[in-house]
Design an enzyme around this catalytic site. Structure first.
Site, PDB file in Angstrom:
ATOM      1  N   LYS A  41       1.148  -1.170   0.025  1.00 12.38           N
ATOM      2  CA  LYS A  41      -0.016  -0.015   0.183  1.00 12.38           C
ATOM      3  C   LYS A  41       0.916   1.228  -0.038  1.00 12.38           C
ATOM      4  O   LYS A  41       0.559   2.216  -0.650  1.00 12.38           O
ATOM      5  CB  LYS A  41      -0.757   0.110   1.144  1.00 12.38           C
ATOM      6  CG  LYS A  41      -1.703  -1.015   1.359  1.00 12.38           C
ATOM      7  CD  LYS A  41      -2.881  -0.828   2.548  1.00 12.38           C
ATOM      8  CE  LYS A  41      -2.416  -0.974   3.697  1.00 12.38           C
ATOM      9  NZ  LYS A  41      -1.595  -2.425   4.100  1.00 12.38           N
ATOM     10  N   ARG A 159      11.524  -7.896   3.722  1.00 13.01           N
ATOM     11  CA  ARG A 159      11.588  -6.574   3.414  1.00 13.01           C
ATOM     12  C   ARG A 159      12.879  -5.841   4.507  1.00 13.01           C
ATOM     13  O   ARG A 159      13.066  -6.148   5.804  1.00 13.01           O
ATOM     14  CB  ARG A 159      10.343  -5.796   3.859  1.00 13.01           C
ATOM     15  CG  ARG A 159      10.260  -4.250   3.692  1.00 13.01           C
ATOM     16  CD  ARG A 159       8.938  -3.900   3.735  1.00 13.01           C
ATOM     17  NE  ARG A 159       8.087  -3.980   4.999  1.00 13.01           N
ATOM     18  CZ  ARG A 159       6.670  -3.537   5.162  1.00 13.01           C
ATOM     19  NH1 ARG A 159       5.961  -2.912   4.073  1.00 13.01           N
ATOM     20  NH2 ARG A 159       6.231  -3.924   6.240  1.00 13.01           N
TER      21      ARG A 159
END
Ligand code: AMP
Length: 254
Positions: A41, A159
């Site tokens: 997002k 990540r």
């Protein structure tokens, strides 16, 4: 291409001013971005900002900014909020809502907004709806990014974020040129505390229990646009812009 303002008013509260001041847009886009943690997002918000001009307003970024500030002692509510965040749990609705209310001016911004990570519960969505109605700031759409669970877990656990410029990498999908070193500024990369395995489990549980019901909530209002979050960030962004253009034929392809 539009430069993202530093979002100082959102990150630090309305006593701070954004630099450069957000450009006004006619009409401004007001969107909510939904989707499980890890669907991308934040990346999509940055790409949408470049096309639509609206500012990326992430509640997670406000909490991270508060935890990084060394010049003031956080309030007891903020200290408790940061502990929830560290564990991957949702911050209580009341704390989140007070923080958003303090920043209502950002929702009124003539550049519009892209809400990322808020609302995350039905109670937050209802409060937001009432506020936007009172302020006469209707939402254009709610974009729901969809991704299979195994890919979500892989994206979150791999990540890595730059400790200085906040650029995001992935250990296998988008590795830095030198291990653990940012390609852009040379600072060390780190793994967000809430991207560790234990926290990921808690975050996904919180998403399923508290946030997933917002899909039906916004669908019933006729606002939901579901977008597959597979492929490159540019593919996903193009899909999103196309879906928005079909919904509201405005000149949004810049
Ligand atoms: P994010 O960067 O959106 O993944 O948010 C990071 C963390 O901040 C979440 O795991 C929560 O602990 C907290 N948080 C951010 N936004 C909210 C929200 N709207 N409601 C509750 N907790 C939130």
């Amino acid at each position: 291409m539009t430069t993202q303002p530093d979002r100082a008013a959102w990150l630090q509260g309305l006593s701070a001013q954004c630099s450069p001041a957000p450009a006004s847009a006619t009409p401004p886009w007001r969107l909510v971005l939904l989707g499980a943690p890890g669907v991308g997002k934040g990346t999509q918000a940055q790409l949408l900002h470049q096309h639509l001009g609206a500012c990326h307003l992430s509640t997670g970024d406000v909490f991270r900014a508060a935890s990084a500030r060394k010049d003031c002692v956080p309030s007891p509510a903020m200290t408790a909020a940061l502990e929830f965040m560290r564990r991957g749990a949702l911050v209580p609705d009341r704390t989140v809502w007070e923080m958003v209310c303090e920043r209502t001016g950002c929702l009124r911004c003539a550049g519009g907004f892209l809400l990322d990570g808020f609302p995350r519960t039905l109670s937050q969505a209802e409060s937001l709806g009432q506020l936007l109605q009172k302020e006469n700031l209707p939402l254009n759409a709610v974009i729901n990014y969809e991704l299979p669970l195994p890919e979500i877990v892989s994206r979150l656990s791999g990540r890595r974020t730059c400790s200085k410029c906040k650029a995001v990498f992935h250990i296998t999908n988008q590795p830095p040129r030198s291990e653990n070193i940012c390609d852009h500024c040379g600072a060390l990369l780190f793994q967000r505390e809430d991207d560790r395995t234990e926290s990921i489990k808690v975050r996904l549980q919180a998403y399923n229990q508290s946030t997933a019901p917002l899909i039906d909530f916004y669908s019933a209002k006729g606002l939901l646009l579901s977008i597959p979050a597979t492929g490159s960030p540019e593919d996903i962004s193009n899909r999103t812009l196309y879906a928005l253009a079909l919904r509201a034929p405005l000149p949004i392809f810049s």
